[in-house]
Design a protein around this motif. Structure first.
Motif, PDB file in Angstrom:
ATOM      1  N   ILE A   1      -1.856  -0.939  14.139  1.00  0.00           N
ATOM      2  CA  ILE A   1      -0.880  -1.901  13.579  1.00  0.00           C
ATOM      3  C   ILE A   1      -0.229  -1.256  15.165  1.00  0.00           C
TER       4      ILE A   1
ATOM      5  N   MET B   1       0.850  -1.174  -0.031  1.00  0.00           N
ATOM      6  CA  MET B   1      -0.692   0.061  -0.133  1.00  0.00           C
ATOM      7  C   MET B   1       0.668   1.364  -0.274  1.00  0.00           C
ATOM      8  N   LYS B   2       0.592   2.196  -0.453  1.00  0.00           N
ATOM      9  CA  LYS B   2       1.239   2.574  -1.189  1.00  0.00           C
ATOM     10  C   LYS B   2       1.395   4.608  -0.194  1.00  0.00           C
ATOM     11  N   THR B   3       2.286   4.913   0.802  1.00  0.00           N
ATOM     12  CA  THR B   3       2.093   5.016   2.321  1.00  0.00           C
ATOM     13  C   THR B   3       2.619   6.212   2.286  1.00  0.00           C
TER      14      THR B   3
ATOM     15  N   PHE C   1       8.186   0.568  10.591  1.00  0.00           N
ATOM     16  CA  PHE C   1       7.449   0.759   9.674  1.00  0.00           C
ATOM     17  C   PHE C   1       8.122   1.254   8.602  1.00  0.00           C
TER      18      PHE C   1
ATOM     19  N   LYS D   1       9.832  -1.382   6.673  1.00  0.00           N
ATOM     20  CA  LYS D   1       9.014  -2.178   6.377  1.00  0.00           C
ATOM     21  C   LYS D   1       8.017  -2.302   5.189  1.00  0.00           C
ATOM     22  N   HIS D   2       7.601  -0.483   4.813  1.00  0.00           N
ATOM     23  CA  HIS D   2       6.756  -0.234   4.298  1.00  0.00           C
ATOM     24  C   HIS D   2       7.406   0.895   3.489  1.00  0.00           C
ATOM     25  N   LYS D   3       8.291   1.425   3.539  1.00  0.00           N
ATOM     26  CA  LYS D   3       9.650   2.066   2.836  1.00  0.00           C
ATOM     27  C   LYS D   3       8.109   3.183   2.051  1.00  0.00           C
ATOM     28  N   PRO D   4       7.549   4.189   3.251  1.00  0.00           N
ATOM     29  CA  PRO D   4       6.771   5.132   3.060  1.00  0.00           C
ATOM     30  C   PRO D   4       7.285   6.670   1.894  1.00  0.00           C
TER      31      PRO D   4
ATOM     32  N   ARG E   1      -2.386   5.111   2.010  1.00  0.00           N
ATOM     33  CA  ARG E   1      -2.132   5.400   3.210  1.00  0.00           C
ATOM     34  C   ARG E   1      -1.369   6.707   3.722  1.00  0.00           C
TER      35      ARG E   1
END
Length: 252
Positions: A154, A1-3, A19, A22-25, A98
């Motif tokens: 989360i 999910m693009k964050t 975070f 893990k998610h590379k926002p 997100r």
């Protein structure tokens, strides 16, 4: 999910270390992190983030803390409306699904402003897209996590290797040594093991504290009494009108 990780001060990303990995926002800062010293710390955050994978963007030029304080005190909200507009365009351009950012805690005006900007942006985009909205606490995360959990939150727990990496990153960030030491002395090493992001459902909320006034107002009034500040930033007179402006509401 693009964050999108939108945070008030450089350094807050250390609270979302796992975070980030893990998610590379995508990351955007509201301020340069200059504080009262006038010395920005944003470059240290950019270097840390790039080492972990996320990229920092500047859809608007980050403010100094003094600029934000003056704009709020003067009631000059147009600059913040421009920030919200820039955020909306950035979210649409990058197909963000997100957004995660500072919590509304009454500790620092820039942190709360960050939350008002996020919530106002989510409101404006709600008819065109489904944008998940999360915040992360600072002091409160460790002592209140057991009572704050909701099914859509989360919660990330770092293993021993991840914890050591995070602590090393904290120690390298010399400009935040005081804050890191404060958390360590107050809560111990386990404070850094937990990362907690709350799903936001009430985007109209403009205060969360039970006290008569937020911490930043108590602190400011004390400094005025001591002769250090000329004027204090007040919730009712300064922050509440700004929150209502950004959220297009008159409610609490």
């Amino acid at each position: 999910m693009k964050t999108l990780l939108f945070i008030g001060h450089p350094g807050h990303e250390l609270l979302a270390y796992k975070f980030l990995r893990k998610h590379k926002p995508l990351v955007v800062f509201l301020t340069t992190g200059s504080g009262n010293t006038g010395n920005p710390r944003i470059q240290g955050s950019i270097e840390l983030l790039e080492s972990l994978g996320p990229k920092v963007f500047k859809p608007f030029e980050p403010f100094t803390d003094r600029q934000i304080y003056n704009l709020i005190m003067e009631g000059n909200f147009d600059e913040f409306a421009k920030v919200k507009s820039a955020l909306k365009e950035f979210i649409k351009e990058h197909n963000v699904k997100r957004i995660v950012g500072d919590a509304l805690e009454g500790f620092n005006p820039s942190h709360d402003l960050c939350r008002y900007l996020i919530n106002g942006t989510v409101q404006d985009l709600s008819s065109n897209s489904s944008l998940a909205n999360y915040d992360f606490l600072q002091d409160e995360v460790f002592k209140n996590v057991d009572t704050l959990k909701n099914k859509d939150d989360i919660i990330l727990t770092l293993d021993d290797d991840e914890l050591q990496d995070k602590l090393s990153a904290c120690r390298v960030y010399s400009q935040l040594k005081f804050e890191v030491d404060r958390f360590f002395n107050k809560y111990g090493v386990d404070f850094f093991r937990l990362e907690y992001f709350r799903k936001i459902t009430n985007t109209n909320q403009i205060s969360t504290w039970e006290a008569k006034m937020p911490f930043y107002e108590i602190h400011g009034r004390k400094r005025v009494e001591e002769g250090i500040y000329k004027n204090a930033l007040l919730f009712e007179d300064h922050m509440k009108p700004l929150a209502n402006f950004l959220l297009k509401t008159t409610g609490q």
